[in-house]
Design a protein around this motif. Sequence first.
Motif, short mmCIF file in Angstrom:
data_model
loop_
_atom_site.label_atom_id
_atom_site.label_comp_id
_atom_site.label_asym_id
_atom_site.label_seq_id
_atom_site.Cartn_x
_atom_site.Cartn_y
_atom_site.Cartn_z
N ASN A 18 -9.15 4.81 -5.05
CA ASN A 18 -8.09 5.80 -4.79
C ASN A 18 -8.12 6.22 -3.33
O ASN A 18 -8.99 6.99 -2.90
CB ASN A 18 -8.29 7.02 -5.70
N GLN A 20 -6.37 8.24 -1.79
CA GLN A 20 -6.15 9.67 -1.55
C GLN A 20 -7.44 10.38 -1.16
O GLN A 20 -7.40 11.39 -0.43
CB GLN A 20 -5.56 10.34 -2.79
N LEU A 23 -7.79 10.17 2.76
CA LEU A 23 -6.76 10.64 3.67
C LEU A 23 -7.26 11.89 4.41
O LEU A 23 -7.90 12.75 3.81
CB LEU A 23 -5.48 10.99 2.91
N PRO A 26 -4.24 16.30 2.56
CA PRO A 26 -3.69 15.99 1.23
C PRO A 26 -2.25 15.49 1.30
O PRO A 26 -1.50 15.80 2.23
CB PRO A 26 -3.78 17.31 0.49
N MET A 27 -1.86 14.73 0.27
CA MET A 27 -0.48 14.28 0.14
C MET A 27 0.44 15.46 -0.17
O MET A 27 0.02 16.45 -0.77
CB MET A 27 -0.37 13.25 -0.99
N THR A 59 -7.79 13.21 -6.60
CA THR A 59 -8.31 12.73 -5.31
C THR A 59 -9.71 12.15 -5.47
O THR A 59 -10.41 11.95 -4.47
CB THR A 59 -8.32 13.87 -4.28
N ARG A 61 -12.40 9.37 -5.61
CA ARG A 61 -12.37 8.10 -4.87
C ARG A 61 -12.31 6.89 -5.79
O ARG A 61 -11.67 5.89 -5.47
CB ARG A 61 -13.59 8.01 -3.96
N ASN A 231 1.52 6.73 -7.34
CA ASN A 231 0.12 6.65 -6.93
C ASN A 231 -0.73 5.87 -7.93
O ASN A 231 -1.60 5.08 -7.54
CB ASN A 231 -0.46 8.06 -6.77
N LEU A 346 2.33 6.95 -0.80
CA LEU A 346 1.07 6.63 -0.13
C LEU A 346 1.27 5.63 1.00
O LEU A 346 0.75 5.79 2.11
CB LEU A 346 0.06 6.08 -1.15
N ARG A 349 3.05 7.41 3.80
CA ARG A 349 2.14 8.28 4.57
C ARG A 349 1.33 7.46 5.57
O ARG A 349 1.16 7.84 6.74
CB ARG A 349 1.23 9.02 3.60
#
Length: 452
Positions: A18, A20, A23, A26-27, A59, A61, A231, A346, A349
Amino acid sequence: MQTKILLDEGEMPKRWYNIQADLPTPMDPPLHPATGKPAVPDDLRHIFPMELIRQEMTTERYIDIPGEVRDILTLWRPSPLYRARRLEAALKTPAKIYFKWEGVSPPGSHKPNTAIPQAYYNREEGVERLATETGAGQWGSSLAFAAGLFDMECTVYMVRSSYEQKPYRKSMMQVYGAECIPSPSDKTRSGRAVLAHSPDTPGSLGIAISEAVEDAANHENTNYALGSVLNHVCLHQTIIGQEAREQLAMVEAYPDVVIGCVGGGSNFAGLSFPFAGDKITGKHPETDIVAVEPFACPTLTKGLYAYDFGDVAGLTPMLRMFTLGHDFVPPAIHAGGLRYHGMSPLVSRLARDGVVRPVAYHQNEVFDAAVMFARTEGIIVAPEAAHAVKAAIDEAVRCRTTGEAKTILFNNSGHGNFDFSSYEAYFGGRLVDYEYPVELIKESLARLPATG
């Protein structure tokens, strides 16, 4: 001089990655289509199982792959990594070209990597039927395949232009037990509304999504399944990149360039996210990660980074992504899987932050590359995957000019065995290099939803 680099079944990843978790910030949250406020899990329960909603928002991993899902994935995974030595020789390049070959799955593309877990999680929550959309048919075929394995019904709304161009994709869905309907259709309110306004429309993924979401919302035994963009879909596809990284390590290599075609973003995310994670965290900061799209649907290269609906009717949550506008209807190019108005949040971004570099190509140069690849490596690729082939060839030619011996990796996301009408049009000189006018994109973007 190894050509195929193979992993044993026991070496298949046991977890999805993941991005996210890595990053820097945060998204942006999805927004409720009616209130414009951040969506919460209960807002999505009428179309998705809770485990997929959790995966969409977490979020963490790594997410464990259920054992039953892994058992089914072993029908074709781990997929092979190839060294394209004959292509390298034809290009007279010092570069090393590798490709991950996802066409070995039963439906012939990367899409079952997420279709299987999506069907599994729905089955676990007692869902009896799935509704979805498909562009070129790879996703519809894959969900039909997965639903059949879990003894579920499946209805697929296929973009009309692709439905007419690729009839054998419809046949494949029927073999697996699914119903395939050309979209827009008279089966849904949103489909009838489009037909009343534009009876000759070629359709779009945005329209087909509206029909599938409406179908799911109106039947208690039915959930919606999406083959790209979200996602959790990107998460499931990371099995591709994790395998590729292990396979390259077996020959003591790491890619300087990572390439994938982009429509909604799933196959690109699947290959690139593990490498993008390495780039973000500083392990390999110089990796060039290239997202390839058609000029006819230039979401990343000409779109706006903004909140927009995922469908024409405005039934889905609003996502912050690169978009051409939810009512954008692209021309009926042959890369039907790349004709979506938006891009995975994602992937969007990462492109906005400069982790990913987008490029765009015309149809004819893409088919030029596909034919060269077939005549050297033997594989006839889908028009979507041919975009990645074209970018890989361009990178290798640049290496021939500079003398750099770069390692190039691309995702060969599916075979073209149902796409010979496209190749026939190419050889007959009937492919049009269409570049969507900026003026029409501006008109569509002017109708983006207000988000406060």
